[in-house]
Design a protein around this motif. Structure first.
Motif, PDB file in Angstrom:
ATOM      1  N   TYR A 180       0.836  -1.212   0.000  1.00  0.00           N
ATOM      2  CA  TYR A 180       0.000   0.000   0.000  1.00  0.00           C
ATOM      3  C   TYR A 180       0.871   1.262   0.000  1.00  0.00           C
ATOM      4  O   TYR A 180       0.634   2.197  -0.784  1.00  0.00           O
ATOM      5  N   ASP A 181       1.878   1.304   0.874  1.00  0.00           N
ATOM      6  CA  ASP A 181       2.749   2.485   0.958  1.00  0.00           C
ATOM      7  C   ASP A 181       3.533   2.696  -0.329  1.00  0.00           C
ATOM      8  O   ASP A 181       3.734   3.838  -0.773  1.00  0.00           O
ATOM      9  N   PHE A 182       4.007   1.592  -0.926  1.00  0.00           N
ATOM     10  CA  PHE A 182       4.779   1.700  -2.162  1.00  0.00           C
ATOM     11  C   PHE A 182       3.918   2.290  -3.284  1.00  0.00           C
ATOM     12  O   PHE A 182       4.333   3.206  -4.000  1.00  0.00           O
ATOM     13  N   VAL A 183       2.722   1.741  -3.447  1.00  0.00           N
ATOM     14  CA  VAL A 183       1.849   2.211  -4.524  1.00  0.00           C
ATOM     15  C   VAL A 183       1.387   3.638  -4.246  1.00  0.00           C
ATOM     16  O   VAL A 183       1.194   4.429  -5.182  1.00  0.00           O
ATOM     17  N   LYS A 184       1.240   3.983  -2.980  1.00  0.00           N
ATOM     18  CA  LYS A 184       0.801   5.335  -2.628  1.00  0.00           C
ATOM     19  C   LYS A 184       1.798   6.382  -3.101  1.00  0.00           C
ATOM     20  O   LYS A 184       1.425   7.510  -3.434  1.00  0.00           O
ATOM     21  N   LYS A 185       3.088   6.009  -3.136  1.00  0.00           N
ATOM     22  CA  LYS A 185       4.112   6.933  -3.620  1.00  0.00           C
ATOM     23  C   LYS A 185       4.016   7.147  -5.137  1.00  0.00           C
ATOM     24  O   LYS A 185       4.425   8.192  -5.649  1.00  0.00           O
TER      25      LYS A 185
ATOM     26  N   ARG B 225       1.035   5.870  -7.343  1.00  0.00           N
ATOM     27  CA  ARG B 225      -0.339   6.092  -7.800  1.00  0.00           C
ATOM     28  C   ARG B 225      -1.258   6.094  -6.584  1.00  0.00           C
ATOM     29  O   ARG B 225      -1.842   5.058  -6.235  1.00  0.00           O
ATOM     30  N   PRO B 226      -1.411   7.216  -5.927  1.00  0.00           N
ATOM     31  CA  PRO B 226      -2.176   7.288  -4.671  1.00  0.00           C
ATOM     32  C   PRO B 226      -3.610   6.784  -4.797  1.00  0.00           C
ATOM     33  O   PRO B 226      -4.141   6.193  -3.846  1.00  0.00           O
ATOM     34  N   GLN B 227      -4.233   6.971  -5.948  1.00  0.00           N
ATOM     35  CA  GLN B 227      -5.625   6.569  -6.104  1.00  0.00           C
ATOM     36  C   GLN B 227      -5.796   5.047  -6.055  1.00  0.00           C
ATOM     37  O   GLN B 227      -6.880   4.546  -5.730  1.00  0.00           O
ATOM     38  N   GLN B 228      -4.741   4.309  -6.400  1.00  0.00           N
ATOM     39  CA  GLN B 228      -4.840   2.855  -6.458  1.00  0.00           C
ATOM     40  C   GLN B 228      -4.180   2.167  -5.271  1.00  0.00           C
ATOM     41  O   GLN B 228      -4.125   0.942  -5.216  1.00  0.00           O
ATOM     42  N   ALA B 229      -3.675   2.923  -4.311  1.00  0.00           N
ATOM     43  CA  ALA B 229      -2.934   2.349  -3.188  1.00  0.00           C
ATOM     44  C   ALA B 229      -3.804   1.420  -2.344  1.00  0.00           C
ATOM     45  O   ALA B 229      -3.388   0.310  -1.981  1.00  0.00           O
ATOM     46  N   LEU B 230      -5.022   1.862  -2.016  1.00  0.00           N
ATOM     47  CA  LEU B 230      -5.909   1.049  -1.181  1.00  0.00           C
ATOM     48  C   LEU B 230      -6.242  -0.274  -1.858  1.00  0.00           C
ATOM     49  O   LEU B 230      -6.207  -1.338  -1.222  1.00  0.00           O
ATOM     50  N   TYR B 231      -6.529  -0.232  -3.149  1.00  0.00           N
ATOM     51  CA  TYR B 231      -6.870  -1.460  -3.880  1.00  0.00           C
ATOM     52  C   TYR B 231      -5.671  -2.414  -3.948  1.00  0.00           C
ATOM     53  O   TYR B 231      -5.819  -3.626  -3.848  1.00  0.00           O
ATOM     54  N   ALA B 232      -4.479  -1.843  -4.126  1.00  0.00           N
ATOM     55  CA  ALA B 232      -3.275  -2.680  -4.180  1.00  0.00           C
ATOM     56  C   ALA B 232      -3.024  -3.364  -2.842  1.00  0.00           C
ATOM     57  O   ALA B 232      -2.683  -4.557  -2.794  1.00  0.00           O
TER      58      ALA B 232
END
Length: 291
Positions: free
Chosen positions: A94-99, A101-108
């Motif tokens: 989640y933290d990696f994807v948030k850096k 693509r923040p919109q997709q972090a929760l789904y990841a």
């Protein structure tokens, strides 16, 4: 708050599945090694996975301690630590994807939290793959998401070492251990040739060593590992001496490099120092333990 939701969901489903299912033959092997881990008799199994992975005996000792001191099922005690690591791994995704693509972090994060493959490996099969994977991804996260400093690269090196000492998965990414320098060949000049010569020499020596022992039918796996480590140590020492001699011959070429490149090299050496420190401490601890 989203990270907490992801961790809670991942932990809950993993605890439920890990508690219900006994596990695979690997869990039985972990339980069988419990007595050796507690009584210090792992030295009787020098060729086993418990000794070739330097951090695993300590992990098994903690699992054994939990199985003795708590009322939890024995098999579950050998899965609870990987379950916690795997739940943290979902948060790290989640933290990696948030850096990026923040919109997709929760789904990841939720995708990994409920990933069938992760659930099977950790909760049902009972493997500890989540532990080295967490350290490896955390090392990359520290390297790519924090401002450059010597402290940062030392931590990066230590995390990378913990990863491959738990399980050598991370070693396949060793070519990417160093941060690339855009104009490395032009910056190094004639040193680029020396570097390539050192790498080719080392690979050739190791290939010749393995070929010799492969043709020699009298070798054992234990001897192969011992001599390999010894050969690696001597080759590394010889290369270090060779580099020092070249520095003297070239009249300290370090000063010819730009300030930015000197700092870059310093960061890479600090990362190696962090890795070497963890490896040395772990093997000293194993030696003290009697392995």
């Amino acid at each position: 708050m989203q990270a907490l939701y992801i961790f809670s969901a991942a932990l809950l489903v993993r605890i439920l599945l890990g508690y219900i299912f006994y596990g695979s033959i690997d869990v039985s092997a972990y339980i069988g090694i419990t007595e050796h881990a507690l009584n210090g008799t792992l030295v009787q199994h020098p060729g086993s996975i418990w000794c070739s992975n330097p951090l695993i005996p300590f992990y098994l000792w903690l699992c054994s301690f939990l199985s003795i001191k708590t009322q939890l099922p024995v098999a579950f005690c050998f899965k609870i630590i990987p379950i916690i690591f795997d739940s943290l791994l979902a948060v790290l995704v989640y933290d990696f994807v948030k850096k990026l693509r923040p919109q997709q972090a929760l789904y990841a994060g939720l995708l990994y939290a409920f990933s069938p493959i992760a659930l099977i490996i950790t909760c049902i099969h009972g493997q500890w793959d989540a532990m080295p994977l967490l350290f490896f991804l955390l090392a990359l996260f520290v390297r790519d998401c924090y401002q450059d400093s010597f402290k940062k690269y030392f931590v990066y090196g230590t995390l990378f070492a913990f990863s491959f000492l738990l399980k050598p998965i991370a070693l396949i990414f060793i070519p990417f251990f160093f941060v690339p320098w855009p104009s490395l060949k032009q910056t190094l000049g004639r040193w680029w040739g020396y570097l390539l010569a050192c790498i080719v020499t080392k690979l050739a020596l190791l290939a010749g060593f393995f070929a010799f022992f492969k043709l020699n039918k009298t070798y054992s796996i234990d001897m192969l590992f011992d001599v390999t480590y010894l050969c690696e140590a001597f080759i590394g020492l010889a290369l270090l001496v060779g580099v020092l001699v070249l520095i003297v011959v070239q009249r300290k070429p370090w000063k010819r490099f730009s300030v930015d490149f000197q700092k870059y090299l310093g960061y890479q050496f600090i990362a190696l120092a962090g890795t070497a420190t963890v490896v040395a401490v772990c093997f000293v601890a194993l030696g003290w333990y009697g392995l």
